[in-house]
Design an enzyme around this catalytic site. Structure first.
Site, short mmCIF file in Angstrom:
data_model
loop_
_atom_site.label_atom_id
_atom_site.label_comp_id
_atom_site.label_asym_id
_atom_site.label_seq_id
_atom_site.Cartn_x
_atom_site.Cartn_y
_atom_site.Cartn_z
N GLN A 13 0.83 -1.22 0.00
CA GLN A 13 0.00 0.00 0.00
C GLN A 13 0.86 1.27 0.00
O GLN A 13 0.71 2.14 -0.87
CB GLN A 13 -0.90 0.01 1.24
CG GLN A 13 -1.59 1.36 1.46
CD GLN A 13 -2.36 1.46 2.76
OE1 GLN A 13 -3.57 1.30 2.76
NE2 GLN A 13 -1.69 1.72 3.88
N LEU A 79 10.18 0.16 3.19
CA LEU A 79 8.77 -0.12 3.50
C LEU A 79 8.48 -1.62 3.47
O LEU A 79 7.34 -2.04 3.66
CB LEU A 79 7.85 0.60 2.50
CG LEU A 79 8.15 2.09 2.27
CD1 LEU A 79 7.08 2.70 1.38
CD2 LEU A 79 8.23 2.85 3.58
N ALA A 80 9.49 -2.43 3.21
CA ALA A 80 9.28 -3.87 3.16
C ALA A 80 9.19 -4.42 4.57
O ALA A 80 9.98 -4.05 5.43
CB ALA A 80 10.44 -4.55 2.43
N SER A 124 6.46 2.04 13.57
CA SER A 124 5.03 1.80 13.73
C SER A 124 4.54 2.15 15.12
O SER A 124 5.24 1.95 16.12
CB SER A 124 4.78 0.32 13.46
OG SER A 124 3.53 -0.08 13.96
N GLU A 126 2.63 0.44 16.67
CA GLU A 126 2.56 -0.83 17.40
C GLU A 126 3.68 -0.94 18.44
O GLU A 126 3.59 -1.74 19.37
CB GLU A 126 2.65 -2.02 16.44
CG GLU A 126 1.45 -2.20 15.54
CD GLU A 126 0.20 -2.73 16.26
OE1 GLU A 126 0.34 -3.57 17.15
OE2 GLU A 126 -0.90 -2.27 15.93
N TYR A 148 5.53 -8.65 16.12
CA TYR A 148 5.62 -7.56 15.13
C TYR A 148 6.13 -6.28 15.81
O TYR A 148 7.09 -5.65 15.35
CB TYR A 148 4.24 -7.32 14.50
CG TYR A 148 4.19 -6.09 13.62
CD1 TYR A 148 4.44 -6.18 12.25
CD2 TYR A 148 3.90 -4.84 14.16
CE1 TYR A 148 4.41 -5.04 11.45
CE2 TYR A 148 3.87 -3.71 13.37
CZ TYR A 148 4.12 -3.81 12.02
OH TYR A 148 4.10 -2.68 11.24
N LYS A 152 9.70 -4.30 15.31
CA LYS A 152 9.72 -2.91 14.85
C LYS A 152 10.47 -2.01 15.85
O LYS A 152 11.12 -1.04 15.45
CB LYS A 152 8.29 -2.39 14.63
CG LYS A 152 7.65 -2.89 13.34
CD LYS A 152 8.19 -2.12 12.12
CE LYS A 152 7.55 -2.58 10.83
NZ LYS A 152 8.07 -1.86 9.65
N ARG A 183 -5.40 -0.98 0.93
CA ARG A 183 -5.05 -1.74 2.13
C ARG A 183 -5.33 -3.21 1.87
O ARG A 183 -6.29 -3.56 1.16
CB ARG A 183 -5.93 -1.22 3.27
CG ARG A 183 -5.56 -1.63 4.67
CD ARG A 183 -4.15 -1.36 5.02
NE ARG A 183 -3.97 -0.95 6.42
CZ ARG A 183 -2.89 -1.22 7.12
NH1 ARG A 183 -1.89 -1.90 6.59
NH2 ARG A 183 -2.77 -0.77 8.37
P1 GDP Z 1 -3.04 -3.24 13.53
O1 GDP Z 1 -3.37 -2.12 14.45
O2 GDP Z 1 -1.79 -3.01 12.74
O3 GDP Z 1 -3.01 -4.58 14.18
O4 GDP Z 1 -4.20 -3.21 12.40
P2 GDP Z 1 -5.48 -4.14 12.15
O5 GDP Z 1 -6.32 -3.41 11.16
O6 GDP Z 1 -5.09 -5.55 11.80
O7 GDP Z 1 -6.22 -4.20 13.59
C1 GDP Z 1 -6.69 -3.04 14.23
C2 GDP Z 1 -7.51 -3.42 15.46
O8 GDP Z 1 -8.75 -3.99 15.01
C3 GDP Z 1 -6.87 -4.46 16.38
O9 GDP Z 1 -6.98 -4.05 17.73
C4 GDP Z 1 -7.70 -5.72 16.15
O10 GDP Z 1 -7.81 -6.54 17.32
C5 GDP Z 1 -9.05 -5.11 15.81
N1 GDP Z 1 -9.91 -6.05 15.09
C6 GDP Z 1 -11.17 -6.45 15.44
N2 GDP Z 1 -11.64 -7.35 14.58
C7 GDP Z 1 -10.67 -7.56 13.64
C8 GDP Z 1 -10.58 -8.39 12.50
O11 GDP Z 1 -11.49 -9.15 12.16
N3 GDP Z 1 -9.43 -8.33 11.76
C9 GDP Z 1 -8.39 -7.49 12.12
N4 GDP Z 1 -7.29 -7.45 11.35
N5 GDP Z 1 -8.44 -6.70 13.21
C10 GDP Z 1 -9.56 -6.73 13.97
#
Ligand code: GDP
Length: 332
Positions: A13, A79-80, A124, A126, A148, A152, A183
């Protein structure tokens, strides 16, 4: 003379948006791609005649030295990465190889070939994990909650360490979640926009999610790549938080996305423990005062507009028009 830039992760992305930005600014863009039997180039299809794709892999030190030596870029944007947090529990070692040691390998290649090359590291939010203060800024201590995030955090520190040890222009951009119609389908924003579009078009009835209470600071990826570029144009290297400063819950996300197409999310969303994480991050929200003040950066797309744009793009795509995308969501 035009500048040359290397982007690792160009088919992702952020790589695709950054390649567009650099081409617009007159750069020669070299995109690094891992060799795959089935290349995944749908995000950069429209750029393929304007960027130079070269093979390289963050696991292979020699491929990186050769690449940097042959291209002799002015700037490198790393960005990889293994980018999906849940996958990092399944493959913690590989996550460390790409997201942590891969960064050391690339910095080492740069150091050996030419120390005047400017380096951007994709760090990140994170890394803040179980947050020590709210909102988070460049001085907030890290407390990663996943392999992860831990990898990072290593990458952030090794970037700062190479800057201070070898006088490199190496910066770490601490970007909060940033989204777009490009995304990956496994991330929650895109999973929701794609799910809402499928339900609206009568192709699905339910959307199964995990933690609805998690809060994130979601911005638009196109805005965030401007901050990356800007960090490398400064007189001195420094690290920056990039964020909108506004957080929303996953529940807000589904409410906004479903109501945009005239549906009530309560009729369609189910939760299932298989989408919960061994350790989640409950609330991330960033303080981007430094980026605003020093880089003059600010986001142009708010949460509501972002979510609506993503839903509209998925409606269009599924109806047969719009950007191509992979056929199915991968895993979680
Ligand atoms: P992240 O912040 O990089 O982990 O981005 P994500 O989009 O994968 O997740 C963001 C938040 O959404 C996290 O706290 C997940 O627990 C929450 N979440 C809730 N349901 C889902 C789901 O079905 N898929 C993902 N990917 N995240 C979810």
């Amino acid at each position: 003379m035009s500048k040359r830039a290397i982007i690792t992760g160009v088919s992702g992305q952020d790589g695709s948006y950054l390649a567009e930005l650099l081409l617009d600014r007159g750069y020669e863009v070299v995109g690094v791609v891992r060799r795959l039997s089935a290349p995944n180039h749908w995000r950069i299809e429209h750029l393929l005649d304007r960027i130079d794709l070269r093979p390289g892999d963050l696991l292979d030190q020699l491929s990186l030295i050769r690449l940097v030596d042959e291209v002799r870029p002015h700037e490198i944007y790393n960005l990889a990465a293994m980018s999906f947090v849940p996958a990092s529990w399944d493959q913690p070692m590989l996550t460390g190889e790409y997201n942590a040691q891969g960064v050391t390998r690339l910095l080492e290649a740069l150091r050996q070939v030419d120390t005047s090359i400017r380096y951007y590291q994709a760090s990140s939010s994170e890394m803040f994990g179980k947050v020590r203060e709210t909102p988070q800024n460049e001085r907030t201590p890290f407390y990663p909650r996943s392999p992860y995030g831990a990898a990072k955090a290593f990458a952030h520190h090794i970037t700062v360490n190479y800057r201070e040890s070898y006088d490199l222009f190496a910066v770490s951009g601490i970007l909060f979640n940033h989204e777009s119609p490009r995304r990956g389908l496994e991330f929650v924003t895109r999973k929701v926009s794609d799910g809402v579009a499928r339900i609206k078009l009568g192709r699905a009835r339910t959307l199964v999610l995990g933690n609805l209470d998690a809060r994130r600071d979601w911005g638009f990826a196109g805005d965030y790549v401007r901050a990356m570029w800007s960090m490398l144009q400064q007189d001195a290297p420094s690290d920056y938080v990039v964020a909108t400063g506004v957080s929303h819950s996953v529940r807000d996300l589904v409410e906004t996305a479903f109501s945009h197409v005239g549906l009530d999310w309560r009729d369609h969303v189910r939760t299932d423990a298989r989408f919960l994480r061994p350790a989640d991050i409950e609330h991330l929200v960033g303080d981007a005062s430094k980026a605003r003040g020093v880089l003059g950066w600010q986001p142009t797309v708010d949460f509501r507009t972002l979510v609506r744009t993503m839903v509209d793009a998925d409606l269009q795509r599924l109806a047969g028009a719009g950007e191509p995308a992979p056929a199915a969501a991968a895993g979680r």
